[in-house]
Design an enzyme around this catalytic site. Structure first.
Site, mmCIF file in Angstrom:
data_model
loop_
_atom_site.group_PDB
_atom_site.id
_atom_site.type_symbol
_atom_site.label_atom_id
_atom_site.label_comp_id
_atom_site.label_asym_id
_atom_site.label_seq_id
_atom_site.Cartn_x
_atom_site.Cartn_y
_atom_site.Cartn_z
ATOM 1 N N ASP A 187 6.744 0.522 10.165
ATOM 2 C CA ASP A 187 6.149 1.906 10.462
ATOM 3 C C ASP A 187 4.917 1.678 11.078
ATOM 4 O O ASP A 187 3.854 2.856 10.931
ATOM 5 C CB ASP A 187 6.028 2.813 9.431
ATOM 6 C CG ASP A 187 6.049 4.392 9.460
ATOM 7 O OD1 ASP A 187 6.247 4.719 10.682
ATOM 8 O OD2 ASP A 187 5.582 5.035 8.676
ATOM 9 N N ILE A 244 0.933 -1.030 0.065
ATOM 10 C CA ILE A 244 0.064 0.028 -0.064
ATOM 11 C C ILE A 244 0.764 1.336 0.084
ATOM 12 O O ILE A 244 0.635 2.212 -0.749
ATOM 13 C CB ILE A 244 -1.034 0.057 1.209
ATOM 14 C CG1 ILE A 244 -1.760 -1.170 1.276
ATOM 15 C CG2 ILE A 244 -1.668 1.231 1.305
ATOM 16 C CD1 ILE A 244 -2.768 -1.507 2.363
#
Length: 301
Positions: free
Chosen positions: A290, A267
């Site tokens: 992340d 993504i």
């Protein structure tokens, strides 16, 4: 070099990854390194000192996550009053997922947040009981570009017009020396580029370029000054352009190239972009999550 008389451990009844497939095999480890069993058997005429039955489990290297903002409902930047609880629980949870070491990451915050939490995010060893090891904090911001701030709060961003004095006021130089692995900053922000060599000399930390609108010229200068990493490549940075590829262009440098974090979730970065980066500089690739506090929580939590 391994001590030839030090104990050898055999892991048997396990599955290991070979040529992109899980296969049943044994692993032999000595002094923390995988060794060739043929040498052990024929040259040294030894047998394993310890045998561990893995009961069909997978044996693999531990994952190292250099950028994780939180998990299990905890956030390293916001849960300042329960930061030790957050580190403890996240460390234990990450180990269950196969992550053996990580850098707890803080997003752009006000100075009081750093002075409160960084001492809890410094290096600590991992174990079965304690969970994944902590490699030291990753501070992401607040010396970043307002144009590439992403989800960071605009009001917290700042410049480094006074050089080291601004970094000391924001983080505390002693905190950087003791508790921080690396800091993400935008080299084009006022004062940052000039301060990079002094900041490294004063604290010994690593510098990563990110959340930046830097041109290739500025990115090259930052790299030569000591910024040896790129934070989440392709995200929150100057888009690639054939005449000025920005920070991304460092992967095509003729001289040394930086390490780079990259989020491979399909993504944040298209798989084709991931492969372009990898083929340009495979030795520099660092897969990062992340992740945020919602990681590992059930849907709707």
């Amino acid at each position: 070099m391994a001590n030839t008389r030090s104990p050898i451990t055999q892991f048997y009844n396990c599955r290991v990854l070979r040529d992109h497939a899980l296969v049943e095999d044994c692993l032999y480890v000595q002094d923390g390194k995988i060794i060739d069993p043929a040498k052990m058997f024929w040259d040294e005429q030894r047998v394993p000192d310890v045998r561990v039955n893995c009961q069909g489990g997978i044996v693999s290297p531990g994952y190292i996550d250099l950028q994780i903002n939180g998990a299990y409902g905890y956030d390293f930047s916001n849960d300042t009053d329960m930061i030790e609880e957050a580190v403890s629980n996240i460390s234990k949870g990450l180990l269950l997922q196969g992550c053996t070491a990580y850098c707890p990451t803080t997003v752009s915050s006000r100075p009081e947040v750093y002075h409160k939490v960084l001492s809890h995010l410094g290096p600590r060893t991992g174990s079965i009981e304690r969970g994944a090891a902590v490699l030291g904090a990753h501070i992401e911001g607040p010396f970043i570009s307002p144009q590439k701030k992403g989800a960071h709060e605009l009001a917290t961003l700042r410049t480094a017009a006074r050089g080291l004095a601004d970094f000391d006021e924001c983080y505390g130089l002693d905190n950087l020396r003791k508790h921080v692995a690396y800091v993400t900053m935008a080299p084009e922000v006022e004062g940052v580029l000039d301060a990079i060599p002094d900041l490294i000399a004063a604290t010994g930390i690593n510098i990563s370029s990110g959340h930046s609108n830097a041109t290739t010229a500025v990115a090259n200068q930052a790299h030569r000054s000591g910024a040896k990493m790129i934070t989440h490549l392709f995200n929150a940075m100057h888009a690639f352009h054939q005449r000025d590829p920005g920070i991304i262009g460092l992967l095509g440098a003729a001289e040394s190239r930086p390490f780079y974090g990259i989020i491979c979730d399909g993504i944040h970065v298209h798989p084709h972009s991931v492969m372009i980066a990898y083929y340009a500089h495979p030795q520099g690739a660092c897969l990062v999550t992340d992740a945020m506090s919602a990681q590992c929580l059930p849907d709707g939590a």
